[in-house]
Design a protein around this motif. Structure first.
Motif: not given
Length: 800
Positions: A627-631
């Motif tokens: 997974m990756i999230g922005h802020s």
């Protein structure tokens, strides 16, 4: 009604799938049409046709030579490549085994199961007739014998390889038994499959039989007193009955314990209430002769096993060979069995499929069973052909039976419709099955308005054929529940490399789109086998809008349950219910849009929608390997990875937003420059908030400073865009809230991530030490979002 007649399904078996090809019928739908319409699928040949098949002219002149046969269309065809055979391998395999394998596959597809993914053992039971192909086509070819060798020919044609070949090719890991009891083979196979299921040896079972005569259009020599008819017609129970005619066919059923079938919401075609087999022993005039006592005993036992009184049986599919000896003995045996519990007369219809398609030998029993299941489904009893005058040796008037000579409605008479099916083999092995109509199952409830239809095949032409078949099925069955069809296409079909998918709304839309193959709506491509890991990506602030996921909230229970649960937990922290802001009335939409610009509400709202959407994907079986999230999106990733609980995550997000809301207003500007080119241009009041792509960054700071910077960049010819944010996130303006935010972590437990995710702070995989360090989350709030580096890190994984 006898107490034993209560609807008890404990020891019952459901028929959840069927497939077959019979004379004059390429599929079971055509088979039923022929049965219903009273079609006799027997062919009569000219002298030229018979001579072309190699029949000696002298034999043809014999007045007892009958130029008739029961043909099976395209029986020589086989999709060898589909099953992993070369053309050379396929041509030396017994056609019976080829067809049995093909229709085993079809039966499982009809049941809606992919054996590669099914959790549970699947058994297979079946039998084949004499392998005439081996004698007349292979062993008689000396060139072939020399090139292939006898051992290989024997291996490819042994009858006892029938079931194990299917188990091998379809990856079935239950029992695999080839049955050989003559004409009763396929019904005995059904009985053995039922026993295996009731003994919990397997979860599902395939059962059936096949009989293929490789000789085409040859006819036969009639012998008085034998089993063959003098004119090619089978007149079961009629005064003119003198025999039957051999035929070709294949049929299989898929069986499951009834209680399991109901729990699994399978389509149930009929129920096997009871089944029995026995042997005549020596209680008859000869080895090939039938026995009244043997047949009566097996019928009585089947009734007892099915806890069914004879008077509840309203139809019997007889073995019904139409022979001088066999027909009277069969009715005498049935009458003796029924008289054990009832003295009613003329209440039970009787018939024989052999009047339609001849005697299919090892496939005769399964043909009769499938005929009866179809009759139960359609609540009609098809006619038994050529019955005009009762056989004088049969006392129908004083029996429970009458020959059903015309299509008739199958009346229920206050009870579930029930039938008996008989199959008796030369040598004395008898089988009888008690069938009951399927129980009434509640139909599937309402589903989402849009459905995903997926198709796949091993070749492009096969994909086109599958598409055409689906279109045809939808057109023929306007009552079809599209959601059920979508489920079966996704769960009950093996996925192949040539694929097509479409999202449709209703049957009419499905037919229209699949017929037109509109490229705007139909996605078709070739997908090479590969392990393609799934990555979940969660956006940050600025992506919010009123009515985010509204259609999902209205139609998807998992989504709305998660949204409701999160919003209820957040009320304690926000002192407001987010749902009227997320999904306002038309009159409140503008006010809600303004509220969503407040970061104290924006961040929790984004978290709720992203978390609910992730849980929906996971409920559908789409689970992330990374997974990756922005802020703020990284908080969703961390929560799903188990770094903090949902309750703690919501508390943190709420506090994070509230602390930021208290800060002076700021601005953020999207700039089309690389990080290296942008950083030298920044004044001390401006911060690099995010590096989103190689040529895309975000600058953050006081409104006046951002305004001046935007004017400067515009003069340089750069097209910059202000973001819809209320504050200067990821800038030095966040410094004053770092310490109070870190204090919030003293109240929660942090855990190492169970699912890997990429850090915004480092641009690489987060470590357990970072994830469990409160100061990391403070840095995450203040420092640059290194999203571009994070995406590059994700792309380092092969095939991602």
């Amino acid at each position: 009604m006898n107490p034993m007649e209560e609807l008890d399904y404990t020891d019952s078996v459901a028929i959840i799938g069927m497939a077959g090809r019979f004379p004059g019928a390429r599929n079971l739908e055509e088979f039923w049409q022929n049965l219903r319409d009273g079609v006799e699928s027997i062919s009569f040949f000219s002298d030229q046709e018979v001579e072309a098949s190699g029949v000696e002219p002298d034999l043809l002149k014999n007045p007892n030579y009958v130029k008739a046969g029961v043909l099976l269309e395209d029986k020589e065809l086989f999709d060898a490549a589909f099953f992993g055979y070369s053309p050379r391998q396929a041509e030396i395999i017994d056609p019976q085994q080829r067809l049995f394998l093909e229709y085993a596959w079809n039966a499982l597809e009809n049941a809606g199961y992919d054996p590669q993914t099914h959790q549970g053992r699947i058994s297979v039971y079946g039998g084949a007739g004499i392998n005439s192909y081996f004698f007349f086509n292979l062993a008689s070819n000396p060139t072939l014998l020399r090139s292939i060798g006898f051992p290989q020919l024997r291996y490819s044609n042994r009858q006892d390889n029938l079931a194990t070949r299917v188990a091998y090719k379809l990856n079935l890991k239950g029992s695999a038994l080839t049955v050989q009891t003559g004409c009763s083979t396929s019904l005995v196979a059904v009985h053995l499959a039922c026993q295996s299921l009731l003994d919990h040896e397997c979860k599902m079972a395939l059962a059936g039989g096949v009989c293929i005569n490789s000789l085409e259009k040859t006819g036969y020599l009639y012998q008085e007193g034998g089993i063959s008819s003098p004119d090619g017609h089978c007149r079961t129970f009629d005064a003119k009955a003198e025999g039957t005619i051999g035929g070709n066919g294949v049929g299989l059923v898929v069986l499951k314990r009834l209680e399991d079938a109901i729990a699994d919401r399978d389509v149930i075609h009929a129920v096997i209430k009871g089944a029995a087999i026995n042997n005549d022993g020596s209680d008859k005039v000869g080895y090939t002769a039938p026995s009244v006592n043997g047949q009566a005993a097996v019928i009585v036992e089947a009734l007892a096993m099915g806890r069914s009184e004879a008077e509840t049986i309203s139809y019997v599919e007889a073995h019904g060979t139409g022979t001088v000896l066999g027909d009277p003995i069969e009715i005498a045996a049935l009458t003796e069995a029924f008289r054990a519990t009832t003295h009613q007369k003329g209440f039970c219809a009787i018939g024989s499929v052999k009047t339609n398609i001849g005697h299919l030998d090892t496939a005769a029993g399964i043909a009769g069973l499938i005929k009866t299941v179809l009759a139960l489904k359609h609540q009609q009893i098809p006619p038994s052909l050529h019955f005009e005058t009762p056989n004088p040796k049969i006392d129908f008037a004083n029996s429970p039976f009458y020959v059903n000579a015309a299509l008739s409605p199958w009346q229920a008479n206050g009870m579930p419709r029930r039938a008996g099916v008989s199959s008796f083999g030369i040598g004395g092995t008898n089988a009888h099955v008690i069938l009951e109509e399927a129980p009434v199952i509640q139909p599937s409830g309402p589903s989402r308005p849009w459905q995903l239809l997926v198709l796949s095949a091993k070749t492009k032409p096969a994909l086109e054929a599958a598409t055409a078949n689906l279109v045809g099925h939808c057109q023929k069955h306007p009552e079809l529940n599209l959601a059920d069809a979508a489920h079966t296409l996704q769960i009950g079909r093996q996925a192949f490399d040539y694929r097509r998918m479409v999202v449709v709304q209703g049957l009419d839309d499905a037919v229209k789109v699949l017929e037109s193959k509109d490229p705007q709506r139909v996605n078709a491509r070739f997908c090479e086998p590969a392990n393609r890991p799934v990555v979940f990506m969660f956006p940050g602030q600025g992506a919010q809008y009123v009515n985010m996921g509204q259609a999902l909230y209205q139609t998807e229970p998992t989504f709305w349950e998660q949204v409701d649960h999160c919003c209820e937990l957040l009320q304690f922290h926000l002192k407001i219910d987010l749902r009227p802001i997320l999904y306002p009335s038309k009159t409140q939409a503008e006010a809600a849009a303004q509220q969503l610009k407040q970061t104290s509400l924006t961040q929790p709202a984004l978290f709720v929608i992203e978390y609910a959407l992730a849980r929906l994907w996971m409920a559908w079986g789409i689970k992330p390997q990374a997974m990756i999230g922005h802020s703020i999106g990284e908080y969703v990733a961390a929560c799903l990875a188990g770094v903090f609980s949902l309750e703690d995550a919501l508390a943190l997000v709420a506090v994070r937003g509230q602390l930021m809301q208290q800060l002076p207003a700021g601005a953020m500007l999207a700039v089309p420059l690389a990080k290296s080119a942008l950083e030298p241009l920044l004044s001390e009041n401006l911060s690099l908030a995010a590096a989103n792509a190689p040529e895309s960054c975000v600058v953050s700071g006081p409104i006046e400073a951002v305004d001046a910077f935007q004017e400067y960049l515009t003069q340089q010819g750069l097209d910059c865009r202000r973001l819809h944010t209320s504050h200067a996130f990821h800038s030095q303006m966040m410094a004053s809230i770092l310490e109070p935010f870190v204090k919030q972590f003293s109240r929660i437990r942090l855990n190492p991530p169970e699912i890997p995710f990429v850090s915004n702070v480092t641009g690489t995989w987060i470590t357990p030490a970072e994830a469990t360090d409160p100061s990391y989350w403070a840095m995450h709030l203040r420092q640059t979002v290194r999203f571009s580096e994070g995406m590059a890190e994700l792309r380092q994984v092969p095939e991602r």
